[in-house]
Design a protein around this motif. Structure first.
Motif, PDB file in Angstrom:
ATOM      1  N   ASP A  19       0.871  -1.172   0.000  1.00 20.60           N
ATOM      2  CA  ASP A  19       0.000   0.000   0.000  1.00 20.60           C
ATOM      3  C   ASP A  19       0.908   1.221   0.000  1.00 20.60           C
ATOM      4  N   ALA A  20       0.374   2.385   0.250  1.00 20.50           N
ATOM      5  CA  ALA A  20       1.163   3.618   0.184  1.00 20.50           C
ATOM      6  C   ALA A  20       2.192   3.705   1.304  1.00 20.50           C
ATOM      7  N   VAL A  21       2.004   2.930   2.379  1.00 22.00           N
ATOM      8  CA  VAL A  21       2.875   3.048   3.553  1.00 22.00           C
ATOM      9  C   VAL A  21       3.894   1.923   3.663  1.00 22.00           C
ATOM     10  N   ARG A  22       3.504   0.705   3.306  1.00 21.82           N
ATOM     11  CA  ARG A  22       4.387  -0.437   3.528  1.00 21.82           C
ATOM     12  C   ARG A  22       4.212  -1.517   2.461  1.00 21.82           C
ATOM     13  N   VAL A  23       5.237  -2.373   2.405  1.00 25.38           N
ATOM     14  CA  VAL A  23       5.237  -3.564   1.566  1.00 25.38           C
ATOM     15  C   VAL A  23       5.432  -4.752   2.506  1.00 25.38           C
ATOM     16  N   THR A  24       4.603  -5.778   2.331  1.00 23.12           N
ATOM     17  CA  THR A  24       4.731  -6.964   3.180  1.00 23.12           C
ATOM     18  C   THR A  24       4.918  -8.183   2.298  1.00 23.12           C
ATOM     19  N   LEU A  25       5.989  -8.920   2.579  1.00 15.89           N
ATOM     20  CA  LEU A  25       6.282 -10.171   1.892  1.00 15.89           C
ATOM     21  C   LEU A  25       6.006 -11.303   2.865  1.00 15.89           C
ATOM     22  N   ALA A  43      15.579  -6.264   8.747  1.00 17.69           N
ATOM     23  CA  ALA A  43      14.280  -5.639   8.495  1.00 17.69           C
ATOM     24  C   ALA A  43      14.075  -4.435   9.412  1.00 17.69           C
ATOM     25  N   ARG A  44      14.432  -4.574  10.675  1.00 21.24           N
ATOM     26  CA  ARG A  44      14.271  -3.464  11.620  1.00 21.24           C
ATOM     27  C   ARG A  44      15.212  -2.313  11.298  1.00 21.24           C
ATOM     28  N   ALA A  45      16.418  -2.624  10.823  1.00 20.26           N
ATOM     29  CA  ALA A  45      17.365  -1.569  10.445  1.00 20.26           C
ATOM     30  C   ALA A  45      16.836  -0.752   9.271  1.00 20.26           C
ATOM     31  N   ALA A  46      15.976  -1.373   8.450  1.00 25.12           N
ATOM     32  CA  ALA A  46      15.386  -0.684   7.306  1.00 25.12           C
ATOM     33  C   ALA A  46      14.039  -0.048   7.656  1.00 25.12           C
ATOM     34  N   GLY A  47      13.665  -0.067   8.938  1.00 23.82           N
ATOM     35  CA  GLY A  47      12.410   0.547   9.359  1.00 23.82           C
ATOM     36  C   GLY A  47      11.213  -0.384   9.305  1.00 23.82           C
ATOM     37  N   GLY A  48      11.455  -1.679   9.188  1.00 30.54           N
ATOM     38  CA  GLY A  48      10.370  -2.654   9.115  1.00 30.54           C
ATOM     39  C   GLY A  48      10.458  -3.655  10.241  1.00 30.54           C
ATOM     40  N   ASP A  49       9.957  -4.864   9.980  1.00 33.08           N
ATOM     41  CA  ASP A  49       9.993  -5.920  10.983  1.00 33.08           C
ATOM     42  C   ASP A  49       9.803  -7.271  10.312  1.00 33.08           C
ATOM     43  N   LEU A  50      10.152  -8.324  11.037  1.00 29.94           N
ATOM     44  CA  LEU A  50       9.918  -9.700  10.634  1.00 29.94           C
ATOM     45  C   LEU A  50       9.172 -10.365  11.776  1.00 29.94           C
ATOM     46  N   THR A  51       8.026 -10.957  11.477  1.00 29.50           N
ATOM     47  CA  THR A  51       7.206 -11.594  12.508  1.00 29.50           C
ATOM     48  C   THR A  51       6.735 -12.961  12.026  1.00 29.50           C
ATOM     49  N   LEU A  52       6.346 -13.787  12.981  1.00 24.81           N
ATOM     50  CA  LEU A  52       5.694 -15.052  12.674  1.00 24.81           C
ATOM     51  C   LEU A  52       4.225 -14.728  12.449  1.00 24.81           C
ATOM     52  N   ALA A  53       3.757 -14.898  11.224  1.00 21.10           N
ATOM     53  CA  ALA A  53       2.380 -14.532  10.887  1.00 21.10           C
ATOM     54  C   ALA A  53       1.409 -15.661  11.210  1.00 21.10           C
ATOM     55  N   ALA A  54       1.825 -16.898  11.045  1.00 25.26           N
ATOM     56  CA  ALA A  54       0.978 -18.051  11.339  1.00 25.26           C
ATOM     57  C   ALA A  54       1.867 -19.273  11.489  1.00 25.26           C
ATOM     58  N   ALA A  55       1.395 -20.228  12.267  1.00 28.16           N
ATOM     59  CA  ALA A  55       2.171 -21.449  12.449  1.00 28.16           C
ATOM     60  C   ALA A  55       1.237 -22.640  12.513  1.00 28.16           C
ATOM     61  N   GLY A  56       1.658 -23.732  11.924  1.00 33.23           N
ATOM     62  CA  GLY A  56       1.009 -25.023  12.017  1.00 33.23           C
ATOM     63  C   GLY A  56      -0.256 -25.144  11.204  1.00 33.23           C
ATOM     64  N   PRO A  57      -0.298 -26.053  10.284  1.00 27.77           N
ATOM     65  CA  PRO A  57       0.873 -26.782   9.802  1.00 27.77           C
ATOM     66  C   PRO A  57       1.764 -25.857   8.969  1.00 27.77           C
ATOM     67  N   GLY A  58       3.026 -26.083   9.036  1.00 29.80           N
ATOM     68  CA  GLY A  58       3.981 -25.206   8.376  1.00 29.80           C
ATOM     69  C   GLY A  58       4.154 -23.911   9.157  1.00 29.80           C
ATOM     70  N   VAL A  66       7.516 -10.255   6.379  1.00 24.79           N
ATOM     71  CA  VAL A  66       8.573  -9.238   6.369  1.00 24.79           C
ATOM     72  C   VAL A  66       7.900  -7.955   5.906  1.00 24.79           C
ATOM     73  N   THR A  67       7.837  -6.958   6.778  1.00 23.27           N
ATOM     74  CA  THR A  67       7.201  -5.685   6.468  1.00 23.27           C
ATOM     75  C   THR A  67       8.271  -4.610   6.365  1.00 23.27           C
ATOM     76  N   LEU A  68       8.249  -3.868   5.272  1.00 25.59           N
ATOM     77  CA  LEU A  68       9.218  -2.798   5.037  1.00 25.59           C
ATOM     78  C   LEU A  68       8.476  -1.539   4.600  1.00 25.59           C
ATOM     79  N   PRO A  69       9.051  -0.366   4.870  1.00 32.00           N
ATOM     80  CA  PRO A  69       8.409   0.855   4.416  1.00 32.00           C
ATOM     81  C   PRO A  69       8.364   0.922   2.884  1.00 32.00           C
ATOM     82  N   ALA A  70       7.273   1.443   2.349  1.00 29.42           N
ATOM     83  CA  ALA A  70       7.162   1.605   0.900  1.00 29.42           C
ATOM     84  C   ALA A  70       8.042   2.755   0.447  1.00 29.42           C
ATOM     85  N   GLY A  71       8.485   2.661  -0.771  1.00 31.55           N
ATOM     86  CA  GLY A  71       9.252   3.763  -1.346  1.00 31.55           C
ATOM     87  C   GLY A  71      10.647   3.609  -1.199  1.00 31.55           C
TER      88      GLY A  71
END
Length: 141
Positions: A66-72, A116-131, A136-141
């Protein structure tokens, strides 16, 4: 000075070294990195019955922006992250199952989160099990 010609004589040869190839034939400079778990070729230890054969896993990628962030989002169909390990998941040197037969020092997720945090974003566990599914969220632009 004219450019050197390729063996076919139709195009100029690249200057410097030719592109290095991965074991599966991908071109490292083009970002062609195919990965399909399970290794490539016979596994003598598995064939001898010393350990079970490695099962191929699937890795999925999905991206939103979106205009604020990119999430992979990166997900797999592996065993997932054990509930009791989730608090230590991003600590350097920690592995959920050190005896799982995979090499590694437990640094990958910790380093990825730090970057990711050094670039102004973060890395989180979005879901677990199974798999497992990481975001990875980073600022857009």
């Amino acid at each position: 000075m004219p450019l050197p010609r390729s063996p076919g004589g139709t195009r100029p040869a690249p200057r410097g070294r030719p592109p290095r190839r991965t074991r599966r034939g991908g071109d490292r400079r083009s970002g062609d990195r195919r990965r399909t778990g399970g290794g490539g070729g016979a596994d003598p230890e598995a064939a001898a019955g010393q350990r079970p054969p490695v099962r191929a896993h699937t890795v999925t990628l999905h991206c939103t922006a979106d205009a604020v962030r990119v999430t992979l989002y990166v997900g797999d169909d592996g065993p997932g992250v054990p509930e009791e390990f989730r608090g230590a998941l991003f600590e350097p040197g920690r592995r959920a199952d050190p005896g799982d037969g995979h090499d590694g020092a437990g640094l990958g997720l910790a380093l990825a989160r730090r970057l990711a945090r050094a670039a102004g974003g973060d890395l989180t566990l979005a879901a677990a099990g199974p798999g497992a599914r990481f975001a990875v969220t980073l600022p857009a632009g």
